[in-house]
Motif scaffolding. Structure first.
Motif, mmCIF file in Angstrom:
data_model
loop_
_atom_site.group_PDB
_atom_site.id
_atom_site.type_symbol
_atom_site.label_atom_id
_atom_site.label_comp_id
_atom_site.label_asym_id
_atom_site.label_seq_id
_atom_site.Cartn_x
_atom_site.Cartn_y
_atom_site.Cartn_z
ATOM 1 N N TYR A 221 -54.145 -8.575 -4.516
ATOM 2 C CA TYR A 221 -53.209 -7.493 -4.861
ATOM 3 C C TYR A 221 -53.383 -7.082 -6.322
ATOM 4 N N LEU A 222 -53.482 -8.081 -7.193
ATOM 5 C CA LEU A 222 -53.634 -7.830 -8.619
ATOM 6 C C LEU A 222 -54.916 -7.046 -8.905
ATOM 7 N N ASN A 223 -56.006 -7.432 -8.248
ATOM 8 C CA ASN A 223 -57.280 -6.760 -8.477
ATOM 9 C C ASN A 223 -57.332 -5.368 -7.858
ATOM 10 N N VAL A 224 -56.547 -5.137 -6.801
ATOM 11 C CA VAL A 224 -56.422 -3.773 -6.277
ATOM 12 C C VAL A 224 -55.772 -2.890 -7.337
ATOM 13 N N LYS A 225 -54.699 -3.403 -7.962
ATOM 14 C CA LYS A 225 -54.007 -2.641 -8.999
ATOM 15 C C LYS A 225 -54.917 -2.367 -10.199
ATOM 16 N N ASN A 226 -55.819 -3.328 -10.474
ATOM 17 C CA ASN A 226 -56.745 -3.160 -11.600
ATOM 18 C C ASN A 226 -58.033 -2.437 -11.186
ATOM 19 N N LYS A 227 -58.070 -2.017 -9.907
ATOM 20 C CA LYS A 227 -59.222 -1.285 -9.344
ATOM 21 C C LYS A 227 -60.518 -2.081 -9.369
ATOM 22 N N ASN A 228 -60.393 -3.410 -9.311
ATOM 23 C CA ASN A 228 -61.556 -4.286 -9.139
ATOM 24 C C ASN A 228 -61.703 -4.554 -7.641
ATOM 25 N N LYS A 234 -62.813 -9.802 -1.791
ATOM 26 C CA LYS A 234 -63.207 -11.206 -1.626
ATOM 27 C C LYS A 234 -61.974 -12.112 -1.511
ATOM 28 N N PHE A 235 -61.016 -11.938 -2.429
ATOM 29 C CA PHE A 235 -59.801 -12.757 -2.394
ATOM 30 C C PHE A 235 -59.003 -12.509 -1.113
ATOM 31 N N LEU A 236 -58.866 -11.255 -0.729
ATOM 32 C CA LEU A 236 -58.070 -10.918 0.453
ATOM 33 C C LEU A 236 -58.691 -11.475 1.727
ATOM 34 N N ASP A 237 -60.006 -11.351 1.865
ATOM 35 C CA ASP A 237 -60.674 -11.862 3.066
ATOM 36 C C ASP A 237 -60.560 -13.378 3.154
ATOM 37 N N GLN A 238 -60.659 -14.055 2.009
ATOM 38 C CA GLN A 238 -60.497 -15.510 1.998
ATOM 39 C C GLN A 238 -59.083 -15.900 2.424
ATOM 40 N N LEU A 262 -56.076 -1.154 -0.575
ATOM 41 C CA LEU A 262 -57.407 -1.133 -1.181
ATOM 42 C C LEU A 262 -58.230 0.027 -0.619
ATOM 43 N N TYR A 263 -58.226 0.160 0.703
ATOM 44 C CA TYR A 263 -59.012 1.224 1.320
ATOM 45 C C TYR A 263 -58.410 2.604 1.046
ATOM 46 N N LEU A 264 -57.094 2.644 0.877
ATOM 47 C CA LEU A 264 -56.469 3.915 0.508
ATOM 48 C C LEU A 264 -56.934 4.343 -0.884
ATOM 49 N N GLU A 265 -57.009 3.363 -1.803
ATOM 50 C CA GLU A 265 -57.494 3.633 -3.157
ATOM 51 C C GLU A 265 -58.960 4.097 -3.132
ATOM 52 N N LYS A 266 -59.720 3.588 -2.159
ATOM 53 C CA LYS A 266 -61.136 3.949 -2.040
ATOM 54 C C LYS A 266 -61.338 5.223 -1.212
#
Length: 286
Positions: A221-228, A234-238, A262-266
């Motif tokens: 979630y944090l990395n989605v917000k930071n656009k990483n 990787k974190f979400l799938d794990q 994440l996919y909405l951002e992409k």
């Protein structure tokens, strides 16, 4: 799948007992109910002893997400019986359940804060450190729910210092996670990172698979917000693998909704919708 729903899922962090699946919860309820019935049938005079009171408190927690009235009934009974034998830890645990249940069901009132303050005082009276840490945890969550983030932070810091002094690694891990989530909810993703990293290290040391998944999902979630996005995926799938194996629909729902974001951002609405629907399906199991 609105903001309030996502915020509620983040608040699950502040629960100091690990969540269990619906079917596991039903089995555990039946097991505790059987123990209570057996206890009363075999030795009725012992209804007021600590073992019976502990069973009432355990059963109350099994209803914490599903039935506020049952929590209230069982916890008040535990308080009444605990007072009759001056069992302060039993009273404290019951007050914590009442306070926590009132908050997650949006019934938080001045009485809720009285409950948690009683729990803190009682825990201190008998040096019940684990119960005290649980009470601090819930009080901080309640302060956040009331919009008082400054005092929530102070309570968490006090609890974190106590957990370190007592070498309580499990509580230290949870409190680091809570502090990270506090900053995450405030939109301060930079401050959240070191707390999550500390929490992940502790969860790996303790080999707590569930908590590894919880922290990974929120790092996602944090990395989605930071656009990483690659790191987030990787974190979400794990975490999704862990939550599927562990049968954790509440956290699986959170991981899916985050993956949808994440996919909405992409700019991939088709893939986003797929994960939002998976999130909703998982959430219905609660």
């Amino acid at each position: 799948m609105n903001y309030k729903f996502k915020t509620f899922l983040l608040y699950i962090f502040f629960h100091f007992i690990l969540s269990i699946s619906f079917l596991q919860a039903q089995d555990k309820k039946h097991e505790i109910l059987s123990q209570i019935k057996s206890y009363k049938l075999n030795d009725p005079p012992k209804e007021r002893d600590t073992v019976y009171i502990n069973l009432l408190n355990k059963l109350a927690w099994e209803f914490i997400y599903s039935n506020y009235d049952s929590v209230s009934l069982l916890s008040n009974d535990a308080i009444r019986l605990s007072k009759s034998i001056n069992y302060k830890r039993g009273q404290a645990k019951a007050y914590i359940a009442l306070a926590f249940s009132s908050t997650i069901t949006s019934n938080q009132t001045d009485a809720s804060f009285e409950y948690i303050n009683n729990a803190i005082k009682l825990s201190k009276d008998v040096s019940a450190d684990s119960t005290l840490l649980a009470a601090y945890n819930v009080k901080a969550m309640m302060r956040m729910h009331a919009g008082d983030h400054e005092n929530a932070y102070k309570i968490y810091q006090e609890a974190l210092e106590l957990s370190k002094s007592k070498k309580d690694l499990l509580s230290e891990m949870k409190l680091n996670t809570n502090l990270a989530t506090l900053f995450l909810l405030l939109g301060d993703t930079k401050e959240a990172v070191p707390y999550y990293e500390n929490s992940l290290k502790l969860s790996e040391v303790l080999n707590k698979k569930h908590w590894i998944g919880v922290i990974q999902s929120n790092l996602g979630y944090l990395n989605v917000k930071n656009k990483n996005f690659d790191k987030a995926l990787k974190f979400l799938d794990q975490s999704i693998v862990i939550f599927t194996e562990e049968k954790k629909p509440e956290w699986l729902s959170f991981a899916y909704i985050t993956k949808g974001e994440l996919y909405l951002e992409k700019k991939n609405p088709k893939e986003a919708l797929k994960y939002f629907e998976l999130s909703e399906e998982s959430h219905k199991k609660l």
